[in-house]
Design a protein around this motif. Sequence first.
Motif, PDB file in Angstrom:
ATOM      1  N   LEU A 286       7.129   3.483  -8.655  1.00  0.00           N
ATOM      2  CA  LEU A 286       6.135   2.489  -8.280  1.00  0.00           C
ATOM      3  C   LEU A 286       6.644   1.605  -7.145  1.00  0.00           C
ATOM      4  O   LEU A 286       5.903   1.291  -6.207  1.00  0.00           O
ATOM      5  CB  LEU A 286       5.763   1.631  -9.498  1.00  0.00           C
ATOM      6  N   ALA A 287       7.914   1.227  -7.198  1.00  0.00           N
ATOM      7  CA  ALA A 287       8.501   0.426  -6.116  1.00  0.00           C
ATOM      8  C   ALA A 287       8.518   1.215  -4.812  1.00  0.00           C
ATOM      9  O   ALA A 287       8.229   0.668  -3.738  1.00  0.00           O
ATOM     10  CB  ALA A 287       9.913  -0.011  -6.497  1.00  0.00           C
ATOM     11  N   ALA A 288       8.839   2.504  -4.875  1.00  0.00           N
ATOM     12  CA  ALA A 288       8.833   3.335  -3.670  1.00  0.00           C
ATOM     13  C   ALA A 288       7.414   3.471  -3.113  1.00  0.00           C
ATOM     14  O   ALA A 288       7.219   3.442  -1.892  1.00  0.00           O
ATOM     15  CB  ALA A 288       9.415   4.711  -3.972  1.00  0.00           C
ATOM     16  N   ALA A 289       6.428   3.599  -3.991  1.00  0.00           N
ATOM     17  CA  ALA A 289       5.038   3.681  -3.534  1.00  0.00           C
ATOM     18  C   ALA A 289       4.604   2.376  -2.868  1.00  0.00           C
ATOM     19  O   ALA A 289       3.897   2.393  -1.845  1.00  0.00           O
ATOM     20  CB  ALA A 289       4.121   4.014  -4.707  1.00  0.00           C
ATOM     21  N   ALA A 290       5.027   1.245  -3.417  1.00  0.00           N
ATOM     22  CA  ALA A 290       4.699  -0.049  -2.803  1.00  0.00           C
ATOM     23  C   ALA A 290       5.345  -0.169  -1.422  1.00  0.00           C
ATOM     24  O   ALA A 290       4.721  -0.644  -0.471  1.00  0.00           O
ATOM     25  CB  ALA A 290       5.153  -1.192  -3.701  1.00  0.00           C
ATOM     26  N   CYS A 291       6.578   0.294  -1.290  1.00  0.00           N
ATOM     27  CA  CYS A 291       7.261   0.286   0.014  1.00  0.00           C
ATOM     28  C   CYS A 291       6.533   1.190   1.001  1.00  0.00           C
ATOM     29  O   CYS A 291       6.405   0.851   2.181  1.00  0.00           O
ATOM     30  CB  CYS A 291       8.706   0.715  -0.135  1.00  0.00           C
ATOM     31  N   ALA A 292       6.059   2.333   0.530  1.00  0.00           N
ATOM     32  CA  ALA A 292       5.314   3.245   1.402  1.00  0.00           C
ATOM     33  C   ALA A 292       4.038   2.580   1.910  1.00  0.00           C
ATOM     34  O   ALA A 292       3.684   2.713   3.085  1.00  0.00           O
ATOM     35  CB  ALA A 292       4.985   4.536   0.663  1.00  0.00           C
ATOM     36  N   LEU A 293       3.360   1.842   1.043  1.00  0.00           N
ATOM     37  CA  LEU A 293       2.149   1.133   1.475  1.00  0.00           C
ATOM     38  C   LEU A 293       2.471   0.049   2.494  1.00  0.00           C
ATOM     39  O   LEU A 293       1.729  -0.132   3.475  1.00  0.00           O
ATOM     40  CB  LEU A 293       1.424   0.537   0.268  1.00  0.00           C
ATOM     41  N   LEU A 294       3.554  -0.668   2.291  1.00  0.00           N
ATOM     42  CA  LEU A 294       3.953  -1.681   3.268  1.00  0.00           C
ATOM     43  C   LEU A 294       4.306  -1.044   4.611  1.00  0.00           C
ATOM     44  O   LEU A 294       3.957  -1.576   5.677  1.00  0.00           O
ATOM     45  CB  LEU A 294       5.130  -2.493   2.741  1.00  0.00           C
ATOM     46  N   LEU A 295       4.992   0.085   4.568  1.00  0.00           N
ATOM     47  CA  LEU A 295       5.325   0.784   5.813  1.00  0.00           C
ATOM     48  C   LEU A 295       4.074   1.342   6.495  1.00  0.00           C
ATOM     49  O   LEU A 295       4.002   1.377   7.731  1.00  0.00           O
ATOM     50  CB  LEU A 295       6.328   1.895   5.538  1.00  0.00           C
ATOM     51  N   LEU A 296       3.075   1.755   5.725  1.00  0.00           N
ATOM     52  CA  LEU A 296       1.803   2.174   6.319  1.00  0.00           C
ATOM     53  C   LEU A 296       1.109   1.006   7.002  1.00  0.00           C
ATOM     54  O   LEU A 296       0.501   1.160   8.065  1.00  0.00           O
ATOM     55  CB  LEU A 296       0.885   2.771   5.248  1.00  0.00           C
ATOM     56  N   HIS A 297       1.207  -0.168   6.416  1.00  0.00           N
ATOM     57  CA  HIS A 297       0.636  -1.369   7.022  1.00  0.00           C
ATOM     58  C   HIS A 297       1.311  -1.656   8.369  1.00  0.00           C
ATOM     59  O   HIS A 297       0.646  -1.953   9.358  1.00  0.00           O
ATOM     60  CB  HIS A 297       0.793  -2.557   6.068  1.00  0.00           C
ATOM     61  N   VAL A 298       2.637  -1.545   8.399  1.00  0.00           N
ATOM     62  CA  VAL A 298       3.383  -1.744   9.651  1.00  0.00           C
ATOM     63  C   VAL A 298       2.985  -0.687  10.672  1.00  0.00           C
ATOM     64  O   VAL A 298       2.784  -0.990  11.855  1.00  0.00           O
ATOM     65  CB  VAL A 298       4.907  -1.715   9.387  1.00  0.00           C
ATOM     66  N   ALA A 299       2.837   0.556  10.225  1.00  0.00           N
ATOM     67  CA  ALA A 299       2.443   1.632  11.136  1.00  0.00           C
ATOM     68  C   ALA A 299       1.051   1.380  11.717  1.00  0.00           C
ATOM     69  O   ALA A 299       0.813   1.636  12.899  1.00  0.00           O
ATOM     70  CB  ALA A 299       2.481   2.973  10.412  1.00  0.00           C
ATOM     71  N   ALA A 300       0.141   0.861  10.905  1.00  0.00           N
ATOM     72  CA  ALA A 300      -1.201   0.562  11.395  1.00  0.00           C
ATOM     73  C   ALA A 300      -1.167  -0.545  12.442  1.00  0.00           C
ATOM     74  O   ALA A 300      -1.890  -0.493  13.439  1.00  0.00           O
ATOM     75  CB  ALA A 300      -2.106   0.163  10.228  1.00  0.00           C
ATOM     76  N   LYS A 301      -0.333  -1.548  12.227  1.00  0.00           N
ATOM     77  CA  LYS A 301      -0.217  -2.634  13.203  1.00  0.00           C
ATOM     78  C   LYS A 301       0.400  -2.164  14.513  1.00  0.00           C
ATOM     79  O   LYS A 301       0.141  -2.727  15.558  1.00  0.00           O
ATOM     80  CB  LYS A 301       0.608  -3.777  12.629  1.00  0.00           C
TER      81      LYS A 301
END
Length: 96
Positions: free
Chosen positions: A21-36
Motif C-alpha cells: 500500500l505504501a508503494a502504491a501511494a508512492c506510485a500515485l505521488l510520482l504520477l502526480h509529479v509526472a503529470a506536472k
Amino acid sequence: MKRDPGLQPERTNLAWNRTALAAAACALLLLHVAAKRGWGIATAPAVCTAAVAVTLVLLGRHRHLGTTRPRVLLLVAALVTLGCLCALPLALTPVT
C-alpha cells in the motif's frame, strides 16, 4: 503434536500488505509529479514503483504459502533501485 503458529502468519501478511500500500501511494505521488512535468520520462519512476507494489502484493500472497524465492526478492530490490535511480534526476531539478 500439531504446531500452533498463532498470529505470526497474519501479522506477516498484514506487513506485506502495508508495504504494498505504501508503494502504491508512492506510485500515485510520482504520477502526480509526472503529470506536472508533462509526462515523458517522468513516468518511469511511477511505473517502477507501481511494479514494486504489484510484486509485493503477489509476493505477500505466495509468502503466505511459504513459496518465496530469492529471485523474487532480487526482482523487488532491482525494481526499487531502478525506480530510485530514475527518480533522482526528478528530485534534483525544480518544478517549472
